[in-house]
Motif scaffolding. Sequence first.
Motif, PDB file in Angstrom:
ATOM      1  N   ALA A   1       4.589   4.915   0.897  1.00  0.00           N
ATOM      2  CA  ALA A   1       4.014   3.391   0.989  1.00  0.00           C
ATOM      3  C   ALA A   1       3.748   3.023  -0.438  1.00  0.00           C
ATOM      4  CB  ALA A   1       3.152   3.273   1.736  1.00  0.00           C
ATOM      5  N   GLU A   2       3.013   3.975  -1.398  1.00  0.00           N
ATOM      6  CA  GLU A   2       2.801   3.622  -2.462  1.00  0.00           C
ATOM      7  C   GLU A   2       3.886   3.345  -3.542  1.00  0.00           C
ATOM      8  OE1 GLU A   2      -0.834   4.930  -5.691  1.00  0.00           O
ATOM      9  OE2 GLU A   2       0.255   6.523  -4.348  1.00  0.00           O
ATOM     10  N   ALA A   3       4.747   4.396  -3.376  1.00  0.00           N
ATOM     11  CA  ALA A   3       5.846   4.388  -4.446  1.00  0.00           C
ATOM     12  C   ALA A   3       6.786   3.060  -4.025  1.00  0.00           C
ATOM     13  CB  ALA A   3       6.859   5.521  -3.873  1.00  0.00           C
ATOM     14  N   ALA A   4       7.099   2.726  -2.580  1.00  0.00           N
ATOM     15  CA  ALA A   4       7.595   1.411  -2.422  1.00  0.00           C
ATOM     16  C   ALA A   4       7.132   0.285  -2.933  1.00  0.00           C
ATOM     17  CB  ALA A   4       7.871   1.431  -0.918  1.00  0.00           C
ATOM     18  N   GLY A   5       5.854   0.199  -3.278  1.00  0.00           N
ATOM     19  CA  GLY A   5       4.910  -0.825  -3.555  1.00  0.00           C
ATOM     20  C   GLY A   5       4.436  -1.522  -2.650  1.00  0.00           C
ATOM     21  N   VAL A   6       4.132  -0.809  -1.308  1.00  0.00           N
ATOM     22  CA  VAL A   6       3.577  -1.745  -0.122  1.00  0.00           C
ATOM     23  C   VAL A   6       2.084  -1.913  -0.232  1.00  0.00           C
ATOM     24  CG1 VAL A   6       3.036  -1.275   2.584  1.00  0.00           C
ATOM     25  CG2 VAL A   6       5.283  -0.611   1.414  1.00  0.00           C
ATOM     26  N   ASP A   7       1.883  -3.386  -0.342  1.00  0.00           N
ATOM     27  CA  ASP A   7       0.537  -3.931  -0.581  1.00  0.00           C
ATOM     28  C   ASP A   7      -0.414  -4.016   0.602  1.00  0.00           C
ATOM     29  OD1 ASP A   7       1.013  -4.252  -3.423  1.00  0.00           O
ATOM     30  OD2 ASP A   7       2.136  -5.994  -3.143  1.00  0.00           O
ATOM     31  N   ASN A   8       0.487  -4.375   1.744  1.00  0.00           N
ATOM     32  CA  ASN A   8      -0.464  -4.657   2.859  1.00  0.00           C
ATOM     33  C   ASN A   8       0.020  -3.705   4.001  1.00  0.00           C
ATOM     34  OD1 ASN A   8      -1.989  -6.865   1.614  1.00  0.00           O
ATOM     35  ND2 ASN A   8       0.094  -7.822   1.653  1.00  0.00           N
TER      36      ASN A   8
ATOM     37  N   ASP B   1      12.467   4.271   3.134  1.00  0.00           N
ATOM     38  CA  ASP B   1      13.823   3.538   2.767  1.00  0.00           C
ATOM     39  C   ASP B   1      13.434   2.265   3.274  1.00  0.00           C
ATOM     40  OD1 ASP B   1      14.987   5.815   1.541  1.00  0.00           O
ATOM     41  OD2 ASP B   1      16.414   5.994   3.188  1.00  0.00           O
ATOM     42  N   GLY B   2      13.056   2.166   4.426  1.00  0.00           N
ATOM     43  CA  GLY B   2      12.877   0.654   4.938  1.00  0.00           C
ATOM     44  C   GLY B   2      11.715  -0.231   4.161  1.00  0.00           C
ATOM     45  N   TRP B   3      10.682   0.637   3.697  1.00  0.00           N
ATOM     46  CA  TRP B   3       9.569  -0.018   2.894  1.00  0.00           C
ATOM     47  C   TRP B   3      10.121  -0.342   1.654  1.00  0.00           C
ATOM     48  CZ3 TRP B   3       5.500   4.168   4.293  1.00  0.00           C
ATOM     49  CH2 TRP B   3       4.876   3.844   5.419  1.00  0.00           C
ATOM     50  N   ARG B   4      11.002   0.379   1.187  1.00  0.00           N
ATOM     51  CA  ARG B   4      11.585   0.167  -0.196  1.00  0.00           C
ATOM     52  C   ARG B   4      12.390  -1.408  -0.241  1.00  0.00           C
ATOM     53  NH1 ARG B   4      11.820   5.933  -1.315  1.00  0.00           N
ATOM     54  NH2 ARG B   4      13.724   5.923  -0.352  1.00  0.00           N
ATOM     55  N   ALA B   5      13.195  -1.507   1.079  1.00  0.00           N
ATOM     56  CA  ALA B   5      13.856  -2.734   1.121  1.00  0.00           C
ATOM     57  C   ALA B   5      13.036  -3.830   1.559  1.00  0.00           C
ATOM     58  CB  ALA B   5      15.105  -2.278   2.021  1.00  0.00           C
ATOM     59  N   SER B   6      11.748  -3.689   1.969  1.00  0.00           N
ATOM     60  CA  SER B   6      10.919  -4.667   2.762  1.00  0.00           C
ATOM     61  C   SER B   6      10.771  -5.811   1.445  1.00  0.00           C
ATOM     62  CB  SER B   6       9.882  -4.100   3.273  1.00  0.00           C
ATOM     63  OG  SER B   6       9.083  -5.217   3.911  1.00  0.00           O
ATOM     64  N   HIS B   7      10.867  -6.755   2.191  1.00  0.00           N
ATOM     65  CA  HIS B   7      10.352  -8.409   1.348  1.00  0.00           C
ATOM     66  C   HIS B   7       9.134  -8.875   2.206  1.00  0.00           C
ATOM     67  CE1 HIS B   7      13.551  -7.875  -1.420  1.00  0.00           C
ATOM     68  NE2 HIS B   7      14.364  -8.015  -0.554  1.00  0.00           N
ATOM     69  N   ALA B   8       8.794  -8.393   3.133  1.00  0.00           N
ATOM     70  CA  ALA B   8       7.712  -8.709   4.168  1.00  0.00           C
ATOM     71  C   ALA B   8       6.117  -8.669   3.298  1.00  0.00           C
ATOM     72  CB  ALA B   8       7.491  -8.051   5.303  1.00  0.00           C
ATOM     73  N   THR B   9       5.311  -9.849   3.953  1.00  0.00           N
ATOM     74  CA  THR B   9       4.018  -9.783   3.347  1.00  0.00           C
ATOM     75  C   THR B   9       3.377  -8.498   4.011  1.00  0.00           C
ATOM     76  OG1 THR B   9       3.842 -12.158   3.091  1.00  0.00           O
ATOM     77  CG2 THR B   9       1.792 -10.888   3.232  1.00  0.00           C
ATOM     78  N   TRP B  10       3.585  -8.347   5.163  1.00  0.00           N
ATOM     79  CA  TRP B  10       2.700  -7.271   5.948  1.00  0.00           C
ATOM     80  C   TRP B  10       3.720  -6.143   6.519  1.00  0.00           C
ATOM     81  CZ3 TRP B  10      -2.538  -7.085   6.004  1.00  0.00           C
ATOM     82  CH2 TRP B  10      -3.103  -8.282   5.490  1.00  0.00           C
ATOM     83  N   ASN B  11       3.343  -4.988   6.274  1.00  0.00           N
ATOM     84  CA  ASN B  11       4.212  -3.811   6.809  1.00  0.00           C
ATOM     85  C   ASN B  11       3.430  -3.184   7.659  1.00  0.00           C
ATOM     86  OD1 ASN B  11       6.803  -3.580   5.158  1.00  0.00           O
ATOM     87  ND2 ASN B  11       5.657  -3.887   3.562  1.00  0.00           N
TER      88      ASN B  11
END
Length: 563
Positions: free
Chosen positions: A442-449, A392-402
Amino acid sequence: MSTAQTSMAPDRHHRTADPHSHSAELRAAAAALPHTGLGRRRFLTATGAAAALAFAVNLPAAGTASAAELDARRIAEDPFTLGVASGDPHPTSVLIWTRLAPRPYEPGGGLPRGRVEVRWELARDERFRRIVRRGTLTAHPEFAHSVRADVRGLASGRVYYYRFRVGGWTSPTGRTRTAPATGARNTSLTLAAVSCQAYHHGYFTAHRHLAAEDVDVVFHLGDYLYEYAVDATGGARNYTDRRLPDHYNHETATLEDYRLRYALYKSDPDLRAAHAAHPFVVTWDDHETENNYAGEIPENDVPPEEFLIRRAAAYRAYWENQPLRPPQRPTGPDMTLYRRLRFGRLAQFDILDTRQYRDDQAYGDGWRTPGPESEDPARTMTGAAQERWLTDGWRASHATWNVVPQQVTFARRRNVPTDVYKLSMDSWDGYPASRQRVLAGAEAAGVDNLMVLTGDVHVSYAFDLKKDFEDPASRTVGTEIVTTSISSGKDGTDRPANWDNQTRANPHMKHYNGRRGYALVTLTEQEARADFRTVAAVTTPGAPLATAASFVTEAGNPGLTPV
């Protein structure tokens, strides 16, 4: 914990009992608990039952002030022998900590059982000419005379200095800093990752070097202390000018044991220097309680109530001795340690607890051939609630790096490059379905980094995280940086005995080194750089610092490249 080759204790249920253990005392405390038809977790966390557990292990309720007040002017010895610390920086606040112990190796720290008033100050300059906040705290004996102040209303992204005063005594000065403002376009952040500091295995020389580094924050990834006996000469430290008290020469089990062990560790000048220089973000692994425990399941065959009482004591002492915020204060044998910190738009840190909620290790917690038990899709490393919180935190993240600071090796790690191989059942390899759910989240949330920070294994690794570890050509989806130990495992070597087997068996492993030290990671909007710092020895003090290897990974293009 486990090293890349061996662990410091045999697998669960096979360790020889410590003849000096306090198991009889714990059994007596467990017997004092009322018998109910509830499951043990429901019982121990139900209203009123936590108080019964607290009584059983002599843990007064929070806020207890039954002791009389002490006149601080009568404290004749320096009460700040354990130093100062700060932690969990927010954009407008930081947590500062100290614990009073004029004689740290004595039960109670050498203070009478009484309340002590402690003054604190926070300033913009090291000489405290521009004080911006000050206040007064009460150090209660019920909390081992530890105090913490959540200092609020501060400027974001700024360095501050702090100190404490008791009577005529003034603590060492600590240096801390707040996080960048939420939404700030901060362009750079440098962190250090540390773990595994067995006092009896050597000196904390790496912490002395870390104190001199220019870092924004330090992540301690577990095994802050070890429960094992420390003999009169300090084990591998081989003291000739001092002798430690006999009460250190048995395994920790009770609240007083854990408090005394923290006092031993925090009396180390190198560790004190690192805490005074930088804010720390801490999470535990196993040895803060007991080797390789899993949730409510102990290493050895002891009654579950006995282990939960020990866990309650360990968690209580952890809280008392770390710069943690009030939401982390434990209740009986439970403590919510996973939490989230944001550093502007550059980085989000999701700090995990992979010890308290995990299923029992498959096949006995050592290196084992994977099979139906370890590969059960229902197995969890984090527990369902923490897993949902993470995704859930990843889905709400706007950070460059998670970034995910956590305890045990995340990437797949075969022991030999053959069709028949073993994996560590204490790491994420023993919970592959749980790992896959995290990567899918992470993939579903669109985490790139995605970057995972890890401790535990007493060696340093750098891994590419693969979408499918069975296929070396599979897409790289993130990076794992594994820091070596501060001292655990003694001096170590650049190439451990299994270096060739592991590097050949795991093509996604880009680095492997067995020296002691720490990892530095510098994040920018364009890339992340990891530098693996090492010292040549810890069994003798004062070893110089070297950089064993450096790697970069580009933002939006995961995969490690040596520098």
